[in-house]
Design a protein around this motif. Structure first.
Motif, short mmCIF file in Angstrom:
data_model
loop_
_atom_site.label_atom_id
_atom_site.label_comp_id
_atom_site.label_asym_id
_atom_site.label_seq_id
_atom_site.Cartn_x
_atom_site.Cartn_y
_atom_site.Cartn_z
N LEU A 1 0.81 -1.22 0.00
CA LEU A 1 0.00 0.00 0.00
C LEU A 1 0.83 1.27 0.00
N LEU A 2 2.13 1.13 0.28
CA LEU A 2 3.02 2.30 0.29
C LEU A 2 3.49 2.61 -1.13
N PRO A 3 3.88 3.86 -1.39
CA PRO A 3 4.42 4.19 -2.72
C PRO A 3 5.70 3.40 -2.99
N ALA A 4 5.82 2.86 -4.19
CA ALA A 4 7.01 2.07 -4.55
C ALA A 4 8.21 3.00 -4.72
N PRO A 5 9.39 2.58 -4.25
CA PRO A 5 10.60 3.38 -4.49
C PRO A 5 10.81 3.57 -5.99
N PRO A 6 11.36 4.72 -6.41
CA PRO A 6 11.51 5.00 -7.85
C PRO A 6 12.24 3.91 -8.61
N GLY A 7 13.25 3.31 -7.99
CA GLY A 7 14.02 2.29 -8.69
C GLY A 7 13.25 1.01 -8.94
N LEU A 8 12.20 0.75 -8.14
CA LEU A 8 11.43 -0.48 -8.28
C LEU A 8 10.11 -0.27 -9.01
N ARG A 9 9.81 0.99 -9.33
CA ARG A 9 8.51 1.28 -9.90
C ARG A 9 8.42 0.83 -11.34
N GLY A 10 9.52 0.94 -12.08
CA GLY A 10 9.54 0.54 -13.48
C GLY A 10 8.63 1.41 -14.32
N SER A 11 8.26 0.89 -15.47
CA SER A 11 7.42 1.66 -16.39
C SER A 11 5.96 1.61 -15.98
N SER A 12 5.57 0.63 -15.15
CA SER A 12 4.18 0.49 -14.75
C SER A 12 4.10 0.24 -13.25
N PRO A 13 3.59 1.20 -12.48
CA PRO A 13 3.43 0.98 -11.03
C PRO A 13 2.52 -0.20 -10.71
N ASP A 14 1.51 -0.44 -11.56
CA ASP A 14 0.61 -1.58 -11.32
C ASP A 14 1.36 -2.90 -11.40
N GLN A 15 2.20 -3.03 -12.42
CA GLN A 15 2.99 -4.26 -12.54
C GLN A 15 3.99 -4.39 -11.40
N ALA A 16 4.49 -3.24 -10.90
CA ALA A 16 5.45 -3.28 -9.80
C ALA A 16 4.80 -3.87 -8.54
N VAL A 17 3.57 -3.47 -8.24
CA VAL A 17 2.92 -3.98 -7.03
C VAL A 17 2.53 -5.45 -7.21
N LEU A 18 2.16 -5.83 -8.44
CA LEU A 18 1.87 -7.26 -8.69
C LEU A 18 3.14 -8.10 -8.57
N ARG A 19 4.26 -7.54 -9.03
CA ARG A 19 5.55 -8.22 -8.87
C ARG A 19 5.91 -8.34 -7.39
N HIS A 20 5.56 -7.32 -6.62
CA HIS A 20 5.79 -7.36 -5.17
C HIS A 20 5.00 -8.52 -4.55
N GLY A 21 3.75 -8.71 -5.00
CA GLY A 21 2.95 -9.82 -4.48
C GLY A 21 3.56 -11.17 -4.79
N VAL A 22 4.08 -11.33 -6.01
CA VAL A 22 4.74 -12.58 -6.38
C VAL A 22 5.98 -12.80 -5.52
N THR A 23 6.74 -11.73 -5.29
CA THR A 23 7.98 -11.84 -4.51
C THR A 23 7.70 -12.25 -3.07
N VAL A 24 6.73 -11.59 -2.44
CA VAL A 24 6.43 -11.88 -1.03
C VAL A 24 5.87 -13.30 -0.88
N THR A 25 4.88 -13.65 -1.71
CA THR A 25 4.30 -15.00 -1.59
C THR A 25 5.32 -16.07 -1.95
N GLY A 26 6.23 -15.76 -2.91
CA GLY A 26 7.29 -16.70 -3.25
C GLY A 26 8.25 -16.91 -2.10
N ALA A 27 8.60 -15.81 -1.39
CA ALA A 27 9.50 -15.92 -0.24
C ALA A 27 8.85 -16.73 0.88
N VAL A 28 7.55 -16.51 1.10
CA VAL A 28 6.85 -17.27 2.14
C VAL A 28 6.77 -18.75 1.76
N PHE A 29 6.52 -19.04 0.49
CA PHE A 29 6.47 -20.44 0.05
C PHE A 29 7.83 -21.12 0.23
N LEU A 30 8.90 -20.43 -0.15
CA LEU A 30 10.25 -20.98 0.07
C LEU A 30 10.51 -21.23 1.55
#
Length: 516
Positions: free
Chosen positions: A20-49
């Motif tokens: 829910l926080l604003p994404a840091p500029p370096g992680l925002r990429g060309s699409s903020p929506d894709q950045a937050v979806l990528r964040h979801g994949v990263t967090v759930t992937g880390a929890v699964f591992l």
């Protein structure tokens, strides 16, 4: 290991706040929506591992012992503690929850359901994951209740904001049913904790009901059981489920069927069986009766939806099939035997894998054809998946066959063990009654095969016309999200000892009053 289990429970919650926080500029990429979806994949992937590491570090020689435990005083005045731990009963559910949430996040990255902000969607999925993982990890009655309730609001919004037709009524029915059941359950949990002098689930299991009178156990089982039965869902408290599944987005249906329904049956095994055995023995015949009625009712409802001209929705049909499959889980629990309870736990995992895969596949069919109506899909210009999208059709047929309980696939063992448990129920239960329940449940397996084969014939078979509109076969991201579920369905079917080796010692100890 203690830190790892705490990380598994807390990390999704922290990830939801970060989403829910604003994404840091370096992680925002060309699409903020894709950045937050990528964040979801990263967090759930880390929890699964983390759950895989937890499973690898688990002492498989002593699965009945609580491991990776954390025990910290939280509210001393009430004796409530932050008590976490895992054993052979809860570990498979932790891994299943983390796997399904990761696959849903991966699927959503490429195919986000239509709705409001992706930030809110990712945050809600992560809160949902944290609540479900906490439900399977906590060992305090009040923490169990809080975790049990924590999943309601995220699922309500996933249905109400990202769902399809009639999403608002479905979301309201879902939350009203489950909240009402939860209020009654809270009264039962408080009764157990206050009368026994502890809210600690390990101590309650060890005491095995000796600190509670029979009347207190009966009232507690009735109150807690109603709340758990709504979430399971048990007939006749199931009517919220078909509407919720039909309206929910694909990932919402996967998580609802694959994870949330397991919370109810887990509560029966973890709390009521060891803490109130006399109360459970009183209600076991009624629980088994409701379970087998649910098996037959769910199957007949599916047959009615599958027949030509019924305008049956494929998602609704799979939802009704869950009522039947969870009936086998409840039947296994009601036998109060190691065989039956092991079957129930196995069927829990199998249902999560198979029905999760089915909802992914039905969602893909609906995306491609714009409808999940069976009459439309089986019409002259209908699906005919074997000819138009052979891989999708083949995988749908595989999931349907797994769901009907074909030997060699995961769906077989749980149902078979539940029926075996009913053949020889625990001492004190009426064997003629349970033999009747076994026979009715066996009839349910035949009805399940009937409607699943009808679905395969109507959706997958048919004439493929070259001039008809082309349909995309399985995409790469779909292959990545679905293959683990199909592979695990085969693995659990061919090598059931992977699960039973974990659950059996823990179940034996639980039913023996905490004695290994």
């Amino acid at each position: 290991m203690q830190v790892l289990l705490a990380f598994v429970v807390v990390a999704p919650l922290l990830g939801a706040v970060a989403a829910l926080l604003p994404a840091p500029p370096g992680l925002r990429g060309s699409s903020p929506d894709q950045a937050v979806l990528r964040h979801g994949v990263t967090v759930t992937g880390a929890v699964f591992l983390a759950t895989l590491v937890l499973a690898a570090g688990f002492d498989h020689d002593h699965p009945s012992r609580m491991q990776a435990t954390t025990d910290i005083s939280w509210i001393p005045a009430l004796g409530i503690r932050i008590h976490l731990g895992t054993d052979g009963i809860s570990l498979p559910l932790l891994v299943l929850t983390a796997l399904l949430t990761f696959l849903c996040a991966l699927h959503s990255y490429f195919k986000l359901p239509a709705g409001p902000s992706p930030k809110a969607f990712v945050a809600l999925v992560l809160v949902l994951e944290s609540g479900t993982l906490a439900t399977f990890a906590v060992l305090d009655l009040m923490l169990f209740f809080l975790a049990f309730e924590m999943v309601l609001i995220p699922m309500y919004f996933l249905i109400a904001r990202w769902g399809g037709d009639r999403k608002q009524p479905a979301a309201w029915k879902f939350i009203l049913y489950t909240l009402l059941g939860s209020v009654i359950m809270l009264l039962g949990l408080l009764l157990i904790g206050l009368k026994s002098g502890t809210f600690d689930m390990v101590a309650l299991a060890t005491d095995n009901g000796r600190g509670l009178t029979t009347s207190v156990q009966v009232v507690a089982v009735l109150a807690v059981g109603i709340g758990l039965a709504v979430k399971t869902p048990m007939w006749p408290l199931h009517s919220w489920l078909p509407d919720a599944h039909t309206a929910a987005p694909t990932v919402g249906s996967v998580l609802l069927a694959g994870v949330l329904l397991k919370m109810g049956t887990y509560g029966f095994v973890r709390i009521l069986l060891p803490a109130a055995p006399e109360g459970m023995q009183t209600f076991a015949p009624y629980l088994a009766a409701f379970a087998v009625v649910g098996i037959i009712y769910g199957s007949l409802a599916c047959l009615a939806l599958a027949r030509p001209g019924a305008k049956g929705d494929l998602k609704r049909l799979i939802a009704y099939s869950s009522v039947g499959h969870m009936g086998f889980v409840l039947l296994g629990i009601a036998t109060m035997t190691p065989t039956g309870v092991n079957g129930a736990l196995f069927a829990n995992i199998a249902h999560g894998l198979i029905t999760g895969l089915l909802f992914f596949l039905v969602g893909a069919v609906k995306d491609r054809y714009g409808t999940a109506d069976l009459d439309t899909l089986s019409g002259a210009t209908g699906a005919a998946l074997y000819g138009r999208a052979p891989r999708l059709g083949g995988l749908l047929a595989f999931a349907a066959i797994a769901s009907l309980g074909l030997p060699g696939l995961a769906g077989f063992w749980g149902e078979m063990l539940a029926l075996f448990g009913a053949f020889d129920p625990a001492e004190g239960l009426s064997r003629p009654a349970f033999l009747t329940f076994m026979a009715v449940g066996a009839l349910g397996t035949l009805l399940t095969a009937a409607y699943m084969l009808i679905v395969v014939r109507r959706v997958c078979m048919g004439e493929h016309r070259e001039q008809s509109h082309p349909v995309a076969d399985i995409q790469r991201y779909e292959f990545a999200a679905w293959t683990p579920l199909a592979a695990l369905t085969v693995l659990a079917g061919l090598w059931p000892a992977v699960l039973l080796g974990l659950t059996d010692p823990a179940v034996q100890k639980l039913l023996a009053g905490g004695k290994s």
